[in-house]
Design a protein around this motif. Structure first.
Motif, PDB file in Angstrom:
ATOM      1  N   SER A  42       0.727  -1.260   0.079  1.00  0.00           N
ATOM      2  CA  SER A  42      -0.005  -0.078   0.025  1.00  0.00           C
ATOM      3  C   SER A  42       0.893   1.315   0.116  1.00  0.00           C
ATOM      4  O   SER A  42       2.017   1.387   0.827  1.00  0.00           O
ATOM      5  N   PRO A  43       0.377   2.142  -0.652  1.00  0.00           N
ATOM      6  CA  PRO A  43       1.234   3.554  -0.695  1.00  0.00           C
ATOM      7  C   PRO A  43       1.487   4.126   0.592  1.00  0.00           C
ATOM      8  O   PRO A  43       0.536   4.254   1.513  1.00  0.00           O
ATOM      9  N   MET A  44       2.715   4.527   0.923  1.00  0.00           N
ATOM     10  CA  MET A  44       3.061   4.899   2.479  1.00  0.00           C
ATOM     11  C   MET A  44       3.979   5.974   2.226  1.00  0.00           C
ATOM     12  O   MET A  44       5.050   5.912   1.670  1.00  0.00           O
ATOM     13  N   CYS A  45       3.674   7.229   2.773  1.00  0.00           N
ATOM     14  CA  CYS A  45       4.552   8.626   2.567  1.00  0.00           C
ATOM     15  C   CYS A  45       5.483   8.060   3.636  1.00  0.00           C
ATOM     16  O   CYS A  45       5.558   7.612   4.572  1.00  0.00           O
ATOM     17  N   ALA A  77       2.020   8.570  -1.901  1.00  0.00           N
ATOM     18  CA  ALA A  77       1.181   9.942  -2.386  1.00  0.00           C
ATOM     19  C   ALA A  77       2.219  10.963  -2.897  1.00  0.00           C
ATOM     20  O   ALA A  77       3.244  11.118  -2.154  1.00  0.00           O
ATOM     21  N   GLN A 119       0.909   6.568  -6.750  1.00  0.00           N
ATOM     22  CA  GLN A 119      -0.282   7.153  -6.267  1.00  0.00           C
ATOM     23  C   GLN A 119      -0.011   8.700  -6.689  1.00  0.00           C
ATOM     24  O   GLN A 119       0.983   9.210  -6.019  1.00  0.00           O
ATOM     25  N   ARG A 138       0.128  10.971  12.800  1.00  0.00           N
ATOM     26  CA  ARG A 138      -0.090  10.677  11.653  1.00  0.00           C
ATOM     27  C   ARG A 138      -1.382  11.298  11.262  1.00  0.00           C
ATOM     28  O   ARG A 138      -1.426  11.470  10.031  1.00  0.00           O
ATOM     29  N   HIS A 201      -5.369   9.275  -6.050  1.00  0.00           N
ATOM     30  CA  HIS A 201      -5.561   9.360  -4.588  1.00  0.00           C
ATOM     31  C   HIS A 201      -6.798  10.386  -4.332  1.00  0.00           C
ATOM     32  O   HIS A 201      -6.856  11.482  -4.581  1.00  0.00           O
ATOM     33  N   ARG A 254      -8.031   5.402  -5.292  1.00  0.00           N
ATOM     34  CA  ARG A 254      -8.370   5.126  -4.060  1.00  0.00           C
ATOM     35  C   ARG A 254      -9.386   5.912  -3.440  1.00  0.00           C
ATOM     36  O   ARG A 254      -9.231   7.049  -3.628  1.00  0.00           O
ATOM     37  N   LEU A 325      -5.498  -3.061   8.581  1.00  0.00           N
ATOM     38  CA  LEU A 325      -5.414  -4.241   9.509  1.00  0.00           C
ATOM     39  C   LEU A 325      -5.518  -5.677   8.744  1.00  0.00           C
ATOM     40  O   LEU A 325      -6.088  -6.583   9.335  1.00  0.00           O
ATOM     41  N   ALA A 347      -0.131  -2.437   4.419  1.00  0.00           N
ATOM     42  CA  ALA A 347       0.782  -1.110   4.669  1.00  0.00           C
ATOM     43  C   ALA A 347       1.680  -1.512   5.843  1.00  0.00           C
ATOM     44  O   ALA A 347       2.716  -2.142   5.926  1.00  0.00           O
ATOM     45  N   ARG A 348       1.089  -1.379   7.154  1.00  0.00           N
ATOM     46  CA  ARG A 348       2.003  -1.387   8.473  1.00  0.00           C
ATOM     47  C   ARG A 348       2.850  -2.604   8.274  1.00  0.00           C
ATOM     48  O   ARG A 348       3.859  -2.818   8.772  1.00  0.00           O
TER      49      ARG A 348
HETATM   50  C1  LIG Z   1       3.502   5.596   7.098  1.00  0.00           C
HETATM   51  C2  LIG Z   1       2.157   5.539   6.685  1.00  0.00           C
HETATM   52  C3  LIG Z   1       2.129   6.135   5.452  1.00  0.00           C
HETATM   53  C4  LIG Z   1       0.845   6.376   4.618  1.00  0.00           C
HETATM   54  N1  LIG Z   1       0.905   6.849   3.567  1.00  0.00           N
HETATM   55  C5  LIG Z   1      -0.199   6.939   2.547  1.00  0.00           C
HETATM   56  C6  LIG Z   1      -0.075   7.362   1.311  1.00  0.00           C
HETATM   57  O1  LIG Z   1       0.852   8.049   0.865  1.00  0.00           O
HETATM   58  N2  LIG Z   1      -1.298   7.124   0.669  1.00  0.00           N
HETATM   59  C7  LIG Z   1      -2.295   6.472   1.011  1.00  0.00           C
HETATM   60  O2  LIG Z   1      -3.319   6.567   0.388  1.00  0.00           O
HETATM   61  N3  LIG Z   1      -2.336   5.812   2.247  1.00  0.00           N
HETATM   62  C8  LIG Z   1      -1.359   6.054   3.164  1.00  0.00           C
HETATM   63  N4  LIG Z   1      -1.250   5.405   4.052  1.00  0.00           N
HETATM   64  C9  LIG Z   1      -2.354   4.554   4.592  1.00  0.00           C
HETATM   65  C10 LIG Z   1      -2.178   2.941   3.969  1.00  0.00           C
HETATM   66  O3  LIG Z   1      -1.862   2.983   2.658  1.00  0.00           O
HETATM   67  C11 LIG Z   1      -3.209   2.209   4.653  1.00  0.00           C
HETATM   68  O4  LIG Z   1      -4.424   2.413   4.080  1.00  0.00           O
HETATM   69  C12 LIG Z   1      -3.427   2.107   6.224  1.00  0.00           C
HETATM   70  O5  LIG Z   1      -2.180   2.209   6.776  1.00  0.00           O
HETATM   71  C13 LIG Z   1      -4.189   0.973   6.510  1.00  0.00           C
HETATM   72  O6  LIG Z   1      -3.298  -0.178   6.275  1.00  0.00           O
HETATM   73  P1  LIG Z   1      -2.606  -1.135   7.312  1.00  0.00           P
HETATM   74  O7  LIG Z   1      -3.485  -1.665   8.326  1.00  0.00           O
HETATM   75  O8  LIG Z   1      -2.136  -2.512   6.348  1.00  0.00           O
HETATM   76  O9  LIG Z   1      -1.486  -0.342   7.896  1.00  0.00           O
HETATM   77  C14 LIG Z   1      -0.021   5.509   5.034  1.00  0.00           C
HETATM   78  C15 LIG Z   1       0.177   4.724   6.164  1.00  0.00           C
HETATM   79  C16 LIG Z   1       1.192   4.540   7.055  1.00  0.00           C
HETATM   80  C17 LIG Z   1       1.308   3.654   8.217  1.00  0.00           C
END
Ligand SMILES: Cc1cc2nc3c(=O)[nH]c(=O)nc-3n(C[C@H](O)[C@H](O)[C@H](O)COP(=O)(O)O)c2cc1C
Length: 384
Positions: A42-45, A77, A119, A138, A201, A254, A325, A347-348
């Protein structure tokens, strides 16, 4: 415009979701792209950029997860314009100079059999905040001003995200169109950089979500009021992006499929939006939710957003991604097998374990993946 999403198993527009016998490690073909499995990072900043430029950190972060066995790795993103970044440290794709480093990253990801996605984003009224590991947290970030590195923020209406947030400037119609054009220009740069999967996004309270949610959009022109008017910016943006992005490559969006709030955006609204996006050539809806206002509370639980992906998939007849989750192999496998979604976004858990796909293959056992080692590149698989 075609929306011919062709997949290993059929999407049934009218009937309920159908079961996929294969599950998490079956390939997914959309347009000309085949993901080797249903696991997406999943995208993560990362908040590790200066003036939007990718760095070696991004190469290592995304590269590790490609090596770990994911079928799709989606870059964070990426601001379509500088003022659309969440923080000054965000990644951007608002100038051609960004392309070169991104190309190195996509080349690496692709060389290990994963598909490189990105994204593209505009943070709208949630822009110009402090990078969360430099202060705030966050979800409720500290806003920056022109005195400490921030900039003017924009949105559908002059309504702040929280009582302490900066009030956004209401966008004019000309400005709305200019941002739509920035999304299209970003899509072209993404293609030039070698990405094969594009996600717009339109979730988490950022610009496009803030237009379709009635909680943040109080406009009285053709971009506000009725559901049709509030969806207009997202639909027009996607039309321009689709025209700029190669027809044979997957385009995904998304969304926040629910605001989880009285008077807010609903899952039923999401089905209407998903149908309209499908008509405009979108191939998959990545179903997240929430974050339109500070202080809202969510029913967090394992797989809590999966029912949203299931609803959109079965009622709009479009492929979906489930996220949130999802941490266990059996859980993610069941999401695919039950026909709740076509892809799981991790993601996490992928931060905790970049080798999550390999460990998932081991956990599911040889009836699902004959030899889990083959999820890893040969450099590793021959040795263990
Ligand atoms: C560090 C971090 C950065 C994130 N950045 C983005 C992002 O750039 N774009 C986005 O759509 N969601 C972002 N998210 C949300 C995740 O993509 C995901 O939707 C959310 O963490 C739930 O999934 P998880 O339970 O597997 O962590 C971010 C989450 C985390 C933890």
């Amino acid at each position: 415009m075609s929306n011919a999403t062709s997949q290993e198993h059929t999407i049934r527009p009218e009937g309920g979701p159908e079961k996929s016998a294969d599950g998490l490690f079956s390939p997914l073909k959309i347009k000309s792209i085949t993901l080797k499995n249903r696991i997406a990072i999943s995208p993560m900043c990362q908040y590790h950029s200066v003036d939007g430029f990718a760095e070696d950190w991004h190469l290592v972060h995304l590269g590790s997860r490609a090596v770990g066995g994911a079928g799709l790795v989606v870059m964070e993103a990426s601001g379509v314009e500088a003022r659309g970044r969440i923080s000054p440290d965000d990644l951007g794709i608002y100038k051609d100079e960004h392309i070169e480093k991104l190309k190195q990253i996509t080349t690496f990801i692709s060389s290990f059999g994963a598909v490189a996605g990105i994204q593209i984003a505009h943070a709208g009224r949630k822009a110009s905040t402090r990078n969360p590991w430099k202060g705030g947290n966050r979800h409720e970030k500290e806003y920056l001003t022109s005195e400490n590195g921030g900039w003017e923020i924009v949105g559908p209406s002059p309504l702040p995200f929280s009582e302490s947030s900066t009030v956004p400037k209401e966008l004019t119609i000309e400005e709305i169109h200019a941002i739509q054009d920035s999304f299209a220009a970003a899509a072209k740069r993404a293609y030039a950089a070698g990405f094969k999967w594009l996600e717009v996004h339109a979730a988490h309270g950022y610009l496009l979500h803030s237009f379709y949610s009635p909680l943040s959009n109080k406009r009285t022109d053709k971009y506000g009021g009725s559901l049709e008017n509030r969806m207009r910016n997202t639909l027009e943006t996607v039309e321009k992006v689709r025209a700029a992005w190669p027809e044979e490559l997957p385009l995904t969006v998304r969304i926040s499929a629910s605001d989880w709030a009285e008077g807010g955006w609903t899952p039923e609204d999401s089905v209407i939006l998903a149908r309209a996006l499908k008509e405009r050539g979108v191939d998959l809806i990545d179903c997240s939710s929430g974050f339109i206002r500070a202080g809202d509370r969510y029913p967090l639980a394992p797989g809590w957003q999966v029912p949203l992906a299931r609803k959109v998939r079965s009622e709009a007849g479009i492929a979906t991604g489930a996220v949130g989750l999802l941490t266990e192999a059996e859980q993610a496998h069941a999401v695919i097998q039950n026909g709740d979604a076509d892809l799981v976004f991790i993601a996490r858990e992928s931060i905790r374990d970049p080798y999550w796909p390999y460990h998932a293959a081991r956990a599911l056992g040889s009836t699902v993946v004959e030899d889990a080692r083959k999820v890893l590149p040969k450099n590793y698989s021959y040795a263990i």
